[in-house]
Design a protein around this motif. Sequence first.
Motif, mmCIF file in Angstrom:
data_model
loop_
_atom_site.group_PDB
_atom_site.id
_atom_site.type_symbol
_atom_site.label_atom_id
_atom_site.label_comp_id
_atom_site.label_asym_id
_atom_site.label_seq_id
_atom_site.Cartn_x
_atom_site.Cartn_y
_atom_site.Cartn_z
ATOM 1 N N GLY A 162 -32.752 41.500 48.416
ATOM 2 C CA GLY A 162 -32.356 42.334 47.561
ATOM 3 C C GLY A 162 -32.085 41.553 46.061
ATOM 4 O O GLY A 162 -31.397 42.068 45.279
ATOM 5 N N ASP A 180 -42.299 49.980 45.015
ATOM 6 C CA ASP A 180 -40.887 50.692 44.732
ATOM 7 C C ASP A 180 -40.227 49.572 44.213
ATOM 8 O O ASP A 180 -39.246 49.936 43.329
ATOM 9 N N LYS A 181 -40.208 48.270 44.482
ATOM 10 C CA LYS A 181 -39.566 47.241 44.092
ATOM 11 C C LYS A 181 -40.157 46.300 43.315
ATOM 12 O O LYS A 181 -39.661 45.034 43.224
ATOM 13 N N CYS A 182 -41.296 46.555 42.777
ATOM 14 C CA CYS A 182 -41.956 45.380 42.107
ATOM 15 C C CYS A 182 -42.675 46.089 40.815
ATOM 16 O O CYS A 182 -43.374 47.055 41.085
ATOM 17 N N GLY A 240 -39.137 41.719 40.387
ATOM 18 C CA GLY A 240 -38.464 42.849 41.342
ATOM 19 C C GLY A 240 -37.515 42.258 42.329
ATOM 20 O O GLY A 240 -36.860 41.373 41.802
ATOM 21 N N LEU A 241 -37.540 42.672 43.404
ATOM 22 C CA LEU A 241 -36.436 42.428 44.142
ATOM 23 C C LEU A 241 -36.942 41.827 45.463
ATOM 24 O O LEU A 241 -38.016 42.471 46.027
ATOM 25 N N TYR A 277 -30.595 42.505 40.572
ATOM 26 C CA TYR A 277 -31.316 43.230 39.612
ATOM 27 C C TYR A 277 -32.552 42.614 39.145
ATOM 28 O O TYR A 277 -32.628 41.365 39.332
ATOM 29 N N LEU A 323 -35.048 47.368 37.680
ATOM 30 C CA LEU A 323 -35.074 47.399 39.273
ATOM 31 C C LEU A 323 -33.762 46.901 39.707
ATOM 32 O O LEU A 323 -33.349 45.812 39.519
ATOM 33 N N ASN A 324 -33.127 47.740 40.483
ATOM 34 C CA ASN A 324 -31.922 47.474 41.216
ATOM 35 C C ASN A 324 -31.894 48.213 42.803
ATOM 36 O O ASN A 324 -32.719 48.939 42.849
ATOM 37 N N THR A 373 -42.225 41.965 47.235
ATOM 38 C CA THR A 373 -42.452 41.422 45.893
ATOM 39 C C THR A 373 -42.882 40.029 46.064
ATOM 40 O O THR A 373 -44.188 39.607 45.433
#
Length: 223
Positions: free
Chosen positions: A123, A54-56, A118-119, A26, A208-209, A91
């Motif tokens: 992940g 989406d992940k940042c 982020g991831l 996370y 974020l996870n 990221t």
Amino acid sequence: MTKEHANWSPYDNNGGTCVAIAGAEYCVVAADTRMSSGYNILTRDYSKIAQLADKCSMASSGFQADVRALQKHLEARHLIYQHQHNKQMSTPAMAQLLSNTLYYKRFFPYYAFNVLGGLDSQGKGCVFTYDAVGSYERVGYSSQGSGSTLIMPFLDNQLKSPSPLLLPAKDAVTPLSESEAIDLVKTCFASATERDIYTGDKLEIVILNAEGIRREYMELRKD
């Protein structure tokens, strides 16, 4: 007797504090929502966190006009990347783009102090911390802004990330669970708000996870 002229500056410091913590699966990015100028509060409900992918997510303090210009530039560059590569930027790639963007403007810098969270492609949580001219580092946790001098020693005491000089290199992610990291961030801001007049009103936390992104809010003192 010489006349004193008022010095005009293209910059202002709108205050505010940002924190990011990376864990094994996370990343937590948080900032307060107060925007000030001198002893005036301009608004009590201004989000300092921008979702770049989406992940940042990026949290920024400093001069919010420059921050907004920087966010729009990164959004445009990310859109071009998506059209060319048919996928979103990772990221670490976004972190490098942000560094290049800040360095390109080094002679008339964006007066923005950023933490990017982020991831990564595995992940894992990742946090990148910046100065105003693009020097950056991947860390397990970081803080920027007017309350960072109060929060950073507390995070160092609680999390003590391993030295980057140690060999073999240790992982930068923090050992906390997601809920522990969120509680730690809330404690940081509750303490900083007591001492820093530019931090307060409300805390926005972005988590974020693997499931995606969610937001939490906490009220801070209003004075």
